[in-house]
Design a protein around this motif. Structure first.
Motif, PDB file in Angstrom:
ATOM      1  N   GLY A 144       0.818  -1.206   0.000  1.00  0.00           N
ATOM      2  CA  GLY A 144       0.000   0.000   0.000  1.00  0.00           C
ATOM      3  C   GLY A 144       0.853   1.258   0.000  1.00  0.00           C
ATOM      4  N   VAL A 175      -1.926  -4.962  -2.091  1.00  0.00           N
ATOM      5  CA  VAL A 175      -2.671  -3.723  -1.821  1.00  0.00           C
ATOM      6  C   VAL A 175      -4.130  -4.008  -1.510  1.00  0.00           C
ATOM      7  N   SER A 178      -4.746  -3.086   1.858  1.00  0.00           N
ATOM      8  CA  SER A 178      -4.428  -1.706   2.220  1.00  0.00           C
ATOM      9  C   SER A 178      -5.707  -0.869   2.211  1.00  0.00           C
ATOM     10  N   THR A 181      -5.471   2.268  -0.089  1.00  0.00           N
ATOM     11  CA  THR A 181      -5.612   2.014  -1.523  1.00  0.00           C
ATOM     12  C   THR A 181      -7.056   1.702  -1.883  1.00  0.00           C
TER      13      THR A 181
END
Length: 325
Positions: A144, A175, A178, A181
């Protein structure tokens, strides 16, 4: 008012005079002087030299006439203007002999430009984005991204979308865990922004309108290459399309073919890199995860295969069928 408050300052320019200073300065001009104690809420008046001590009474301050204060500051600005004018003349005289030489030969178009330092790299990226009309292709390996990086991406993305351009970005599967993100993807949804993920990606790549591309020249990303050769840029765009066709849209779940041993897709990728001889740090970097997470996957892999040592793990991976799955 405490002593500390009385001794505080107002760190602003004279063009941004605070309300307290405006009222007190006006009062001092009307009466010709003002008690020093009344100026405590606006110490900036002394800092900006708009008041000075009364020579007849230390407890009072006298205002500097506004015409005098203005003339003093305008003189400073005028001096700077004169200095800059002389500098512009000197620069013109310095470069004038070279202008004639340059006029005889067309300036070269550099296929490769080396950019050193964050400020120069970012300036070149901003310039390329400002000239972009159709699309931006980006590969962003690693996990991320930081909040600042994502906020900048939102700003740039919306600026391009306002001109009708689109953005396609490739991240790594990591990601998907994340929150930043995911929030960025939700914020940009429907704005001609597409995001896909792959388990493993090459290094960073940005392609603008398929006319200019940027790639890092060092692992620390302090030196980048700006590429404008049509053949190079076309090749890099083709590389992007190759990875894009294999990637999974962020809005869709990632699926793997299961293995009999219960090895996950991430662990299978780690197993492949272990057999190739990569160390933990290199594996983590290539798969966009931190080293601790990588080692946790290696431990689960070892447990699933019944390995009691790192050397045995490599042997068991080679003897198993997980790399053929």
């Amino acid at each position: 008012m405490t002593a500390n408050a009385a001794n505080s300052t107002h760190p602003h320019a004279i063009t941004e005079m605070c309300d307290a200073a405006k009222q007190l300065y006006a009062s001092a001009l009307r009466s010709g002087r003002i008690p020093r104690a009344e100026v405590d809420p606006a110490p900036c008046l002394m800092d900006l030299a708009l008041l000075h001590p009364d020579p007849d009474d230390a407890l009072w301050l006298r205002p500097v006439p506004p015409a005098s204060a203005l003339a003093k500051r305008l003189q400073t600005i005028e001096n700077e203007i004169q200095v800059n004018r002389r500098l512009s003349v000197e620069l013109t005289d310095t470069f004038e002999p070279f202008m004639a030489i340059s006029a005889q030969n067309p300036p070269p178009t550099y296929a490769i430009t080396v950019l050193e330092g964050d400020s120069r790299i970012n300036a070149a990226l901003d310039l390329a984005l400002a000239d972009t009309e159709f699309e931006v292709l980006t590969i962003q390996p690693g996990g991320g991204r930081s909040e600042d990086a994502l906020n900048a991406a939102v700003s740039r993305g919306r600026a391009l979308n306002g001109r009708g351009g689109s953005i396609r970005t490739l991240y790594q599967h990591t990601v998907r865990h994340s929150q930043g993100t995911l929030a960025y993807a939700e914020m940009m949804a429907g704005d001609k922004v597409e995001i896909r993920t792959l388990e493993e990606l090459p290094d960073r790549l940005l392609v603008f309108d398929r006319t200019v591309a940027f790639i890092p020249a060092q692992d620390d990303r302090q030196i980048a290459l700006e590429l404008r050769h049509p053949g190079l840029v076309s090749y890099l765009a083709t590389v992007f399309e190759h990875f894009w066709s294999r990637a999974t849209p962020l809005v869709e779940p990632v699926t793997y073919d299961p293995t009999p041993e219960g090895i996950s897709g991430v662990q299978r990728s780690i197993a492949k890199l272990l057999v190739e001889g990569h160390v933990d740090e290199a594996i983590a970097r290539r798969l966009g995860m931190n080293v601790r997470t990588c080692r946790a996957h290696i431990a689960k892999l070892a447990s699933a295969l019944g390995s009691r040592s790192r050397a045995q793990l490599g042997y068991l991976i080679a003897q198993s069928n997980i790399l053929d799955a």
